[in-house]
Scaffold this active site. Structure first.
Site, PDB file in Angstrom:
ATOM      1  CB  SER A   1     101.854  40.658  31.549  1.00 56.97           C
ATOM      2  OG  SER A   1     100.950  40.785  32.616  1.00 56.97           O
TER       3      SER A   1
ATOM      4  NE  ARG B   1      90.440  35.499  30.519  1.00 55.55           N
ATOM      5  CZ  ARG B   1      91.728  35.562  30.260  1.00 55.55           C
ATOM      6  NH1 ARG B   1      92.573  35.885  31.210  1.00 55.55           N
ATOM      7  NH2 ARG B   1      92.200  35.292  29.063  1.00 55.55           N
TER       8      ARG B   1
ATOM      9  CG  ASP C   1      99.460  48.516  31.856  1.00 53.92           C
ATOM     10  OD1 ASP C   1      98.542  48.174  32.624  1.00 53.92           O
ATOM     11  OD2 ASP C   1     100.420  47.784  31.577  1.00 53.92           O
TER      12      ASP C   1
ATOM     13  CG  HIS D   1      98.371  44.811  31.039  1.00 48.25           C
ATOM     14  ND1 HIS D   1      99.623  45.131  31.492  1.00 48.25           N
ATOM     15  CD2 HIS D   1      98.303  43.454  31.034  1.00 48.25           C
ATOM     16  CE1 HIS D   1     100.295  44.022  31.754  1.00 48.25           C
ATOM     17  NE2 HIS D   1      99.511  42.991  31.476  1.00 48.25           N
ATOM     18  CG  ASP D   2      95.267  42.599  26.984  1.00 47.74           C
ATOM     19  OD1 ASP D   2      96.099  42.185  27.794  1.00 47.74           O
ATOM     20  OD2 ASP D   2      94.143  42.107  26.856  1.00 47.74           O
TER      21      ASP D   2
END
Length: 401
Positions: A182, A254, A348, A381-382
């Site tokens: 990332s 967040r 992602d 994405h994670d």
């Protein structure tokens, strides 16, 4: 731009009463590590004046970093591991004094692991502008007050320049490997493009060649969420009592970000339309489980991060364009000489896989030709943090090359 802590990168799950008890008490004005807090496993390196790309100057700065393994006599076994937006130097090891969470990549870095610390000397710095020991907005400036809103605008290249000075201080002329995911992948890419003679291998995970308009737009609403919090006070909130800092804006930012880090498949499978409790969310004051999940992680985040640092780092991320002033993306990537692993996740939605394919096409020294390695994962994405077995196999290939 991901969670980047072990506790946040496990598969999503409903919030329990035990989870909720972890957040009792008012959040601090900042979750930054401050001088006087337990040092934990950190080391520190101090440097003199630093001029940013934008022409601002820090009269001095500090980089916090952690290490594992031993640097050999020829200093040719050093590996640089670079964290993502909200990560830090604590790649492996337990939570404890000075470290609010367990290490975020303990399955990848360690004895016998894909980045084997019996062989490699691993260095993981907290990036410049961060809030876990390196100089950032929560640090004390030369006048005895926090930098706060006065902290200079940073670019990805500024942050890499600070890392170059750390390498010099450690006596490391050439990294055997530079690995990042990332935002850390953006740093790894800049190392390989800007300092090709200092990188033998590079791993670029879930990172694009540029931050696109879509990604900048997603970032902009997160920054606005922080800045419109009345308790943000233009960034001058460090003297606020617990509970009176900009925690609501930071938690909302967040929550917005999490929606980009995970995939619809995972959220739908994990939560479906379940309720958080027996109280109905259909007009009776109850909540859906996924709402409580987002709230919990947003509120938890405010206890380990700093609102001004979040803004500084997101703006640095927005600066990312590996082709800027280098003749374009393809010409810039053509400078890379390191053996390169480019890896992405098929689900992602933050940095879609076409960006990783473009990186792979531009680099002549990849392990896999002009296509990135594509991992199939429901975690979005994670996935590069969660799918450690699959990611580890490819990192081993890189270090065996």
């Amino acid at each position: 731009m991901d969670w980047q802590t072990s506790e946040d990168t496990v598969p999503s799950a409903p919030v329990t009463e035990a989870d909720a008890r972890l957040l009792l008490g008012r959040p601090p004005a900042t979750g930054a590590w401050r001088d006087g807090d337990p040092v934990g496993d950190r080391h520190f390196a101090a440097f003199g004046p630093f001029r940013t790309e934008g022409g601002r100057e820090l009269p001095g700065y500090r980089v916090a970093f952690e290490t594992w393994g031993e640097l050999n006599a020829t200093r040719d076994n050093a590996v640089l591991v670079l964290h993502a937006l909200t990560g830090d130097s604590h790649v492996r090891g337990p939570a404890g004094p000075g470290h609010p969470t367990d290490g975020w990549w303990g399955d990848i870095v360690g004895p016998g692991a894909p980045i084997d610390t019996d062989r490699w000397f691993v260095v993981a710095p907290n990036m410049l502008g961060g809030c876990q020991g390196s100089t950032g907005p929560a640090s004390i400036g030369p006048d005895g007050y926090e930098w706060a809103s006065r902290f200079p605008y940073l670019t990805i290249r500024d942050q890499v320049a600070a890392q170059v000075r750390l390498a010099d201080a450690l006596g490391i002329d050439v990294w055997a490997g530079v690995i990042g995911g990332s935002m850390g992948g953006m740093h790894a890419m800049e190392w390989a493009v800007g300092h090709p003679d200092r990188v033998e291998r590079v791993g670029i995970l879930s990172a694009p060649p540029i931050n696109t308009a879509d990604q900048i737009a997603l970032n902009s609403v997160q920054l606005e969420a922080i800045q419109i919090d009345p308790r943000f006070q233009g960034g001058e909130y460090y003297d606020a009592d617990a509970g009176d800092g900009p925690h609501r804006g930071l938690a909302l930012a967040r929550r917005m970000a999490l929606l980009n880090y995970r995939s619809p498949t995972e959220l739908n499978q994990r939560f479906q339309r379940s309720w958080q409790s027996s109280v109905s969310p259909l007009g009776h004051g109850g909540r859906f489980a996924v709402e409580s999940y987002l709230d919990f992680h947003g509120n938890k985040f405010t206890r380990r991060f700093d609102a001004n640092s979040y803004i500084t780092l997101v703006e640095a991320m927005n600066s990312h364009d590996v082709g800027r002033d280098r003749g374009g993306v393809e010409e810039a990537l053509g400078r890379v000489t390191a053996k390169t692993l480019v890896l992405g996740i098929d689900s992602d939605r933050l940095f879609p896989i076409d960006g990783q394919h473009r990186v792979a096409r531009g680099i002549r020294t990849t392990l896999d030709g002009d296509r990135a390695v594509v991992l199939t994962s429901d975690f979005g994405h994670d996935g590069f943090l969660i799918e450690t077995e699959a990611v580890g196999r490819h990192i081993r290939r890189l270090f065996e090359s």
